[in-house]
Design a protein around this motif. Structure first.
Motif, PDB file in Angstrom:
ATOM      1  N   SER A   1      -7.273   5.865 -12.777  1.00 36.99           N
ATOM      2  CA  SER A   1      -6.807   4.517 -12.285  1.00 36.99           C
ATOM      3  C   SER A   1      -5.101   4.938 -12.093  1.00 36.99           C
ATOM      4  N   VAL A   2      -4.578   5.571 -12.665  1.00 37.43           N
ATOM      5  CA  VAL A   2      -3.139   5.499 -12.349  1.00 37.43           C
ATOM      6  C   VAL A   2      -3.015   6.639 -10.872  1.00 37.43           C
ATOM      7  N   LEU A   3      -3.855   7.111 -10.792  1.00 44.04           N
ATOM      8  CA  LEU A   3      -3.709   7.903  -9.491  1.00 44.04           C
ATOM      9  C   LEU A   3      -4.130   6.963  -8.296  1.00 44.04           C
ATOM     10  N   ALA A   4      -5.046   6.014  -8.396  1.00 40.63           N
ATOM     11  CA  ALA A   4      -5.342   4.987  -7.435  1.00 40.63           C
ATOM     12  C   ALA A   4      -4.333   4.167  -7.168  1.00 40.63           C
ATOM     13  N   ALA A   5      -3.504   3.910  -8.308  1.00 39.55           N
ATOM     14  CA  ALA A   5      -2.290   2.999  -8.055  1.00 39.55           C
ATOM     15  C   ALA A   5      -1.291   3.698  -7.392  1.00 39.55           C
ATOM     16  N   THR A   6      -1.090   4.837  -7.825  1.00 39.88           N
ATOM     17  CA  THR A   6       0.026   5.808  -7.284  1.00 39.88           C
ATOM     18  C   THR A   6      -0.225   6.059  -5.748  1.00 39.88           C
ATOM     19  N   HIS A   7      -1.402   6.301  -5.205  1.00 39.19           N
ATOM     20  CA  HIS A   7      -1.726   6.351  -3.825  1.00 39.19           C
ATOM     21  C   HIS A   7      -1.499   5.144  -3.259  1.00 39.19           C
ATOM     22  N   ALA A   8      -1.878   4.059  -3.869  1.00 40.51           N
ATOM     23  CA  ALA A   8      -1.722   2.669  -3.119  1.00 40.51           C
ATOM     24  C   ALA A   8      -0.302   2.586  -3.028  1.00 40.51           C
ATOM     25  N   VAL A   9       0.731   2.832  -3.602  1.00 39.66           N
ATOM     26  CA  VAL A   9       1.881   2.618  -3.448  1.00 39.66           C
ATOM     27  C   VAL A   9       2.542   3.652  -2.484  1.00 39.66           C
ATOM     28  N   LEU A  10       2.003   4.768  -2.554  1.00 40.19           N
ATOM     29  CA  LEU A  10       2.408   5.692  -1.372  1.00 40.19           C
ATOM     30  C   LEU A  10       1.841   5.409  -0.017  1.00 40.19           C
ATOM     31  N   ASP A  11       0.846   4.790  -0.085  1.00 36.84           N
ATOM     32  CA  ASP A  11       0.268   4.295   1.379  1.00 36.84           C
ATOM     33  C   ASP A  11       1.024   2.949   1.808  1.00 36.84           C
ATOM     34  N   GLY A  12       1.961   2.501   1.036  1.00 35.78           N
ATOM     35  CA  GLY A  12       2.604   1.207   1.454  1.00 35.78           C
ATOM     36  C   GLY A  12       2.639  -0.126   0.632  1.00 35.78           C
ATOM     37  N   GLU A  13       1.844  -0.007  -0.469  1.00 39.93           N
ATOM     38  CA  GLU A  13       1.769  -1.263  -1.387  1.00 39.93           C
ATOM     39  C   GLU A  13       3.215  -1.165  -1.901  1.00 39.93           C
ATOM     40  N   ARG A  14       3.750  -2.336  -2.059  1.00 42.91           N
ATOM     41  CA  ARG A  14       5.004  -2.588  -2.815  1.00 42.91           C
ATOM     42  C   ARG A  14       5.091  -2.494  -4.625  1.00 42.91           C
ATOM     43  N   ALA A  15       3.796  -2.632  -4.994  1.00 41.07           N
ATOM     44  CA  ALA A  15       3.646  -2.222  -6.456  1.00 41.07           C
ATOM     45  C   ALA A  15       2.194  -2.514  -6.545  1.00 41.07           C
ATOM     46  N   ALA A  16       1.591  -1.416  -7.437  1.00 39.29           N
ATOM     47  CA  ALA A  16       0.257  -1.526  -8.133  1.00 39.29           C
ATOM     48  C   ALA A  16       0.293  -1.343  -9.514  1.00 39.29           C
ATOM     49  N   PHE A  17      -0.874  -1.858 -10.149  1.00 37.71           N
ATOM     50  CA  PHE A  17      -0.920  -1.546 -11.598  1.00 37.71           C
ATOM     51  C   PHE A  17      -2.067  -0.964 -11.960  1.00 37.71           C
ATOM     52  N   ALA A  18      -1.996  -0.051 -12.937  1.00 40.49           N
ATOM     53  CA  ALA A  18      -3.143   0.706 -13.439  1.00 40.49           C
ATOM     54  C   ALA A  18      -3.356   0.466 -14.925  1.00 40.49           C
ATOM     55  N   LEU A  19      -4.550  -0.087 -14.991  1.00 46.13           N
ATOM     56  CA  LEU A  19      -4.914  -0.738 -16.815  1.00 46.13           C
ATOM     57  C   LEU A  19      -5.173   0.773 -17.281  1.00 46.13           C
ATOM     58  N   CYS A  20      -4.246   1.485 -17.560  1.00 46.49           N
ATOM     59  CA  CYS A  20      -4.417   2.791 -18.391  1.00 46.49           C
ATOM     60  C   CYS A  20      -4.821   2.561 -19.914  1.00 46.49           C
TER      61      CYS A  20
END
Length: 334
Positions: free
Chosen positions: A129-148
């Motif tokens: 989940s946190v990797l998905a959020a990280t890659h979303a931000v790396l791909d241009g999202e301003r912010a992303a949330f991982a419910l860890c």
């Protein structure tokens, strides 16, 4: 904002923990994630990116133990969840220990974090989940949330504790570094100090760690998080601990966060990881700050105003009935 969570994160459900001298029901329950999901309108299921990013932070022998330890505990004829009862307090040596009891002490640091047959599955999914959020931000999202869930910031490179098995904030930070971001900052605003995160980056200058937390002179994890801990070697000055007394409300917490954000701004990060714990809420059952639900949006707006691409990783928060509203308030500020 994109949000990520895997149903596999619900599988981890220890029966009890040792707390204040007696056994009690385990506080870090699947209900925590379920109430957050309802409040934030659900989340995307992350793809499974495998173990490479996890192994970039955690040692191979430790990960093998997380996978195999519960089965070895059961094979030894032990009932219930695997739990340590003896720990090496000084001079930890790299010993090859065959007995499961010794291995648990080697790879954990408290008795509040049992290991179950489902712990690896859920912790691995939390990392996804946190990797998905990280890659979303790396791909241009301003912010992303991982419910860890399980959370992560107490887990070191080769130990677990504080309900944490894999350090999701560290995994996110290292994944960003490996993707080419030169400087990454972690802002930890959980009630408890993120000792595992501090340990992982203690001697590194490419990841800045700032934590606002209850004074470890009075609160868990006691042995880390004091104001004079600033890093060593290349990491000297890249750790900032801002402990606060029990009972702290928004004003002192916000002043400390402003101090942390100023230090992070001087570091000039390419990406920010926020370790967010809602156990700072005024009626959390195991913590003693006095933040309100509305305060989380204020704190988040201050962070968002800095303009850094941000990965938000869920940490603690144990007042289940209020947890969803508290997380929703924080996300609204981004």
């Amino acid at each position: 904002m994109r949000k990520f969570f895997s149903p596999r994160q619900l599988a981890h459900a220890p029966a009890r923990e040792l707390h204040n001298g007696g056994f009690t029901a385990y506080a870090e329950t699947p209900a925590r994630a379920e109430t957050i999901l309802r409040a934030i309108g659900g989340a995307e299921t992350p793809e499974d990116r495998g173990d490479a990013a996890i192994r970039a932070v955690h040692t191979d022998d430790y990960l093998d133990f997380l996978r195999e330890g519960p089965a070895r505990w059961a094979a030894a004829g032990r009932p219930g969840d695997a739990m340590g009862y003896v720990w090496p307090v000084v001079g930890r040596r790299s010993l090859k220990l065959d007995r499961i009891d010794g291995q648990i002490g080697r790879y954990s640091f408290d008795a509040s974090t049992p290991l179950t047959a489902q712990s690896w599955e859920s912790a691995h999914a939390s990392a996804q989940s946190v990797l998905a959020a990280t890659h979303a931000v790396l791909d241009g999202e301003r912010a992303a949330f991982a419910l860890c869930r399980p959370p992560g910031h107490h887990a070191g490179a080769d130990y677990y504790g504080g309900y944490c098995y894999l350090n999701t904030a560290a995994i996110a930070a290292q994944a960003a570094r490996d993707a080419g971001r030169q400087r990454v900052a972690i802002l930890d605003i959980d009630y408890h100090h993120g000792n595992g995160t501090q340990d992982i980056f203690w001697d590194r200058g490419d990841v800045f760690y700032a934590s606002i937390h209850a004074d470890p002179a009075s609160d868990y994890p006691f042995y880390w998080g004091h104001a004079d801990e600033t890093g060593t070697g290349d990491g000297e000055g890249a750790t900032l601990n801002l402990p606060l007394p029990q009972g702290s409300q928004l004003a002192p917490f916000r002043r400390a966060q402003d101090q942390a954000l100023e230090a992070i701004a001087r570091f000039a990060p390419d990406l920010l990881v926020v370790s967010f714990g809602a156990d700072t809420w005024e009626s959390d059952p195991i913590a003693h700050f006095k933040l309100t639900t509305d305060d989380y949006a204020v704190l988040a707006r201050d962070i968002a105003a800095c303009g850094w691409p941000s990965v938000i990783a869920m940490e603690g928060g144990y007042a289940v009935d209020a947890l969803g509203a508290n997380v929703a308030s924080l996300l609204s500020g981004f």
